[in-house]
Motif scaffolding. Structure first.
Motif, short mmCIF file in Angstrom:
data_model
loop_
_atom_site.label_atom_id
_atom_site.label_comp_id
_atom_site.label_asym_id
_atom_site.label_seq_id
_atom_site.Cartn_x
_atom_site.Cartn_y
_atom_site.Cartn_z
N ALA A 94 0.81 -1.16 0.20
CA ALA A 94 0.33 0.52 0.45
C ALA A 94 1.14 1.47 0.14
O ALA A 94 0.31 2.29 -0.73
N VAL A 95 2.21 1.42 0.33
CA VAL A 95 3.13 2.24 0.02
C VAL A 95 3.52 2.64 -1.32
O VAL A 95 3.72 2.32 -1.54
N ARG A 98 7.30 5.59 -5.24
CA ARG A 98 8.41 6.28 -4.76
C ARG A 98 8.51 6.56 -3.14
O ARG A 98 9.68 6.91 -2.75
N GLU A 99 8.05 6.20 -2.40
CA GLU A 99 7.82 6.76 -1.06
C GLU A 99 8.40 5.78 -0.20
O GLU A 99 9.09 6.54 0.08
N ARG A 100 8.22 4.66 -1.20
CA ARG A 100 9.14 3.48 -0.16
C ARG A 100 11.02 4.05 -0.32
O ARG A 100 11.97 3.13 0.46
N LEU A 101 11.59 4.41 -2.04
CA LEU A 101 12.56 4.49 -1.68
C LEU A 101 13.05 5.60 -1.67
O LEU A 101 14.08 4.99 -1.30
N MET A 102 12.16 6.95 -1.67
CA MET A 102 12.43 7.51 -0.80
C MET A 102 13.27 6.72 0.76
O MET A 102 13.92 7.87 1.73
N THR A 103 12.96 6.83 1.36
CA THR A 103 12.90 6.13 2.55
C THR A 103 14.05 5.61 3.02
O THR A 103 14.94 5.33 3.60
N GLU A 155 11.99 -6.85 -6.09
CA GLU A 155 11.52 -8.12 -6.31
C GLU A 155 9.97 -8.24 -5.78
O GLU A 155 8.92 -8.43 -7.46
N ARG A 156 9.73 -7.71 -5.32
CA ARG A 156 8.66 -7.88 -4.68
C ARG A 156 7.04 -6.49 -5.01
O ARG A 156 6.16 -7.08 -5.82
N ARG A 157 8.06 -5.93 -6.24
CA ARG A 157 7.25 -4.43 -6.93
C ARG A 157 6.70 -5.06 -8.43
O ARG A 157 6.64 -4.55 -8.84
#
Length: 221
Positions: A94-95, A98-103, A155-157
């Motif tokens: 659900a995240v 782009r937000e996950r990569l920024m984190t 891999e999940r993405r």
């Protein structure tokens, strides 16, 4: 006929399987080892000194870690885990990507630009560390583990249809290489201090790296 020498590598001593280990002492040993290695280098620190710094006996140190190489590797792994915990690679779909990569980018840049990390990087580049293959040991225990976790996230993405990547390991290494950029080199060379890095400039750098990565590998929904 003379027996051939065994090609198997020597077995490294491991912690004894006796009573359950005191995890508070283990944490104290790891914290002491990290401080001592960064302050004095690998060769400049003995197990006796680490034990004294941690407030435990040398026998306790050996009981937990087996030898100095194993302790060094675990200290490296622990440092990376503290700076980039598993939560940074949260699999929650659900995240937004782009937000996950920024984190991940913020956590990684913060880790590599810390004074401790810069001191450690310089130490790992010394001839003694290279000759003893301790730099390789550090890589496998720390940075490689981070890249592996990031690869699993990619891999999940990919499975979710958000990314198209043929070589996940290569893409993972490219992402972290982009994040290091010029700023990390300047810190290592002593051309600037961590306090001199402007937060807005850091954020813009991380965002630019993430956007470049997504232009290369992202798929429109």
């Amino acid at each position: 006929m003379p027996q051939q020498a065994s090609s198997k590598p020597a077995v490294r001593p491991t912690a004894s399987p006796g009573r359950p280990k005191d995890m508070a002492k283990r944490a104290a040993i790891l914290a002491a080892a990290e401080r001592m290695f960064l302050r004095h280098g690998y060769e400049g620190v003995s197990m006796d000194q680490i034990a004294a710094e941690a407030g435990v006996s040398k026998l306790t140190v050996y009981s937990h870690f087996g030898d100095k190489e194993a302790l060094f590797a675990e200290a490296a792994r622990g440092h990376c885990e503290k700076q980039m915990p598993t939560s940074a690679f949260d699999p929650d779909p659900a995240v937004p990507l782009r937000e996950r990569l920024m984190t991940v980018g913020r956590a990684f840049f913060g880790m590599i630009s810390s004074p401790q990390a810069i001191a450690g990087h310089r130490m790992l580049c010394t001839p003694q560390m290279v000759e003893k293959r301790l730099a390789q040991l550090f890589w496998e225990s720390g940075p490689q583990r981070v890249q592996d976790k990031f690869s699993a996230m990619l891999e999940r993405r990919i499975a979710a249809g958000e990314l198209r990547i043929d070589d996940v390991a290569l893409a993972s290494s490219q992402f972290f290489a982009l994040l290091k950029g010029e700023a990390h080199q300047r810190l290592v060379f002593g051309c600037c201090e961590r306090s001199e890095l402007d937060p807005d400039t850091q954020e813009a750098h991380i965002a630019a790296c993430v956007d470049m990565f997504l232009r290369a590998y992202g798929r429109p929904r």
